[in-house]
Design a protein around this motif. Structure first.
Motif, PDB file in Angstrom:
ATOM      1  N   SER A 146       0.536   3.871   7.415  1.00 14.53           N
ATOM      2  CA  SER A 146       0.702   4.977   6.469  1.00 14.53           C
ATOM      3  C   SER A 146       1.888   4.783   5.535  1.00 14.53           C
ATOM      4  O   SER A 146       1.962   5.410   4.486  1.00 14.53           O
ATOM      5  CB  SER A 146       0.851   6.302   7.226  1.00 14.53           C
ATOM      6  OG  SER A 146       2.001   6.243   8.053  1.00 14.53           O
ATOM      7  N   SER A 147       2.829   3.892   5.883  1.00 11.17           N
ATOM      8  CA  SER A 147       4.004   3.696   5.040  1.00 11.17           C
ATOM      9  C   SER A 147       3.899   2.456   4.144  1.00 11.17           C
ATOM     10  O   SER A 147       4.864   2.092   3.480  1.00 11.17           O
ATOM     11  CB  SER A 147       5.270   3.629   5.891  1.00 11.17           C
ATOM     12  OG  SER A 147       5.264   2.453   6.671  1.00 11.17           O
ATOM     13  N   ILE A 148       2.715   1.830   4.103  1.00  3.94           N
ATOM     14  CA  ILE A 148       2.544   0.643   3.256  1.00  3.94           C
ATOM     15  C   ILE A 148       2.874   0.944   1.796  1.00  3.94           C
ATOM     16  O   ILE A 148       3.653   0.210   1.186  1.00  3.94           O
ATOM     17  CB  ILE A 148       1.133   0.050   3.411  1.00  3.94           C
ATOM     18  CG1 ILE A 148       0.971  -0.549   4.804  1.00  3.94           C
ATOM     19  CG2 ILE A 148       0.872  -1.021   2.342  1.00  3.94           C
ATOM     20  CD1 ILE A 148      -0.434  -1.054   5.098  1.00  3.94           C
ATOM     21  N   PRO A 149       2.351   2.014   1.188  1.00  5.07           N
ATOM     22  CA  PRO A 149       2.668   2.267  -0.224  1.00  5.07           C
ATOM     23  C   PRO A 149       4.168   2.416  -0.482  1.00  5.07           C
ATOM     24  O   PRO A 149       4.694   1.930  -1.483  1.00  5.07           O
ATOM     25  CB  PRO A 149       1.925   3.555  -0.548  1.00  5.07           C
ATOM     26  CG  PRO A 149       0.834   3.630   0.459  1.00  5.07           C
ATOM     27  CD  PRO A 149       1.374   2.966   1.684  1.00  5.07           C
ATOM     28  N   HIS A 150       4.858   3.058   0.426  1.00  7.44           N
ATOM     29  CA  HIS A 150       6.309   3.257   0.283  1.00  7.44           C
ATOM     30  C   HIS A 150       7.024   1.908   0.246  1.00  7.44           C
ATOM     31  O   HIS A 150       7.875   1.664  -0.607  1.00  7.44           O
ATOM     32  CB  HIS A 150       6.827   4.122   1.436  1.00  7.44           C
ATOM     33  CG  HIS A 150       8.304   4.173   1.543  1.00  7.44           C
ATOM     34  ND1 HIS A 150       9.079   4.918   0.702  1.00  7.44           N
ATOM     35  CD2 HIS A 150       9.163   3.543   2.395  1.00  7.44           C
ATOM     36  CE1 HIS A 150      10.357   4.755   1.023  1.00  7.44           C
ATOM     37  NE2 HIS A 150      10.431   3.927   2.052  1.00  7.44           N
ATOM     38  N   HIS A 151       6.697   1.027   1.182  1.00 11.56           N
ATOM     39  CA  HIS A 151       7.353  -0.270   1.253  1.00 11.56           C
ATOM     40  C   HIS A 151       6.928  -1.184   0.098  1.00 11.56           C
ATOM     41  O   HIS A 151       7.738  -1.949  -0.423  1.00 11.56           O
ATOM     42  CB  HIS A 151       7.081  -0.931   2.606  1.00 11.56           C
ATOM     43  CG  HIS A 151       7.844  -0.293   3.718  1.00 11.56           C
ATOM     44  ND1 HIS A 151       7.412   0.834   4.378  1.00 11.56           N
ATOM     45  CD2 HIS A 151       9.043  -0.604   4.272  1.00 11.56           C
ATOM     46  CE1 HIS A 151       8.303   1.177   5.298  1.00 11.56           C
ATOM     47  NE2 HIS A 151       9.300   0.315   5.259  1.00 11.56           N
ATOM     48  N   GLN A 152       5.650  -1.106  -0.303  1.00 11.36           N
ATOM     49  CA  GLN A 152       5.204  -1.925  -1.430  1.00 11.36           C
ATOM     50  C   GLN A 152       5.932  -1.526  -2.713  1.00 11.36           C
ATOM     51  O   GLN A 152       6.219  -2.380  -3.553  1.00 11.36           O
ATOM     52  CB  GLN A 152       3.686  -1.805  -1.617  1.00 11.36           C
ATOM     53  CG  GLN A 152       2.917  -2.603  -0.591  1.00 11.36           C
ATOM     54  CD  GLN A 152       1.417  -2.453  -0.729  1.00 11.36           C
ATOM     55  OE1 GLN A 152       0.914  -1.423  -1.181  1.00 11.36           O
ATOM     56  NE2 GLN A 152       0.685  -3.487  -0.319  1.00 11.36           N
ATOM     57  N   ALA A 153       6.274  -0.265  -2.863  1.00  8.43           N
ATOM     58  CA  ALA A 153       7.030   0.183  -4.037  1.00  8.43           C
ATOM     59  C   ALA A 153       8.410  -0.472  -4.058  1.00  8.43           C
ATOM     60  O   ALA A 153       9.003  -0.641  -5.120  1.00  8.43           O
ATOM     61  CB  ALA A 153       7.157   1.705  -4.032  1.00  8.43           C
TER      62      ALA A 153
END
Length: 101
Positions: free
Chosen positions: A23-30
């Motif tokens: 669920s935190s992939i988008p946060h880290h990819q940013a």
């Protein structure tokens, strides 16, 4: 339990990975992190080495006659006289002598 993924950052060493919830992939990819494969599992230590580590006694073992061995690792306190002999000497305070006329 939530699934997790491994990520790495291109500015960091390749072996420096983080494991995060999906669920935190988008946060880290940013922040520049990229999804990567899981690191290889470390090889287990040889059985012989593990056994030898277990055989190291953690406490003194009793002697053959049944008495315990006591190890004294604490340093001895120096005698007060020895400490005074090694202490640096300070100059004595002197008062100026009255001028003789």
């Amino acid at each position: 339990m939530a699934a997790t993924v491994w990520m790495r950052h291109p500015n960091l060493p390749p072996e420096q990975l983080i494991q995060v919830p999906e669920s935190s992939i988008p946060h880290h990819q940013a922040g520049g992190w990229e999804v990567t494969e899981a690191p290889p599992k470390p090889k287990s230590a040889p059985r012989k080495a593990a056994e030898s580590a277990d055989s190291v006694p953690l406490a003194p073992q009793p002697e053959a006659d049944g008495e315990s061995v006591v190890l004294d690792d604490a340093p001895e306190d120096p005698a007060p006289d020895a400490e005074a002999a090694t202490a640096p000497k300070r100059p004595r305070k002197t008062t100026p002598k009255a001028e003789e006329s």
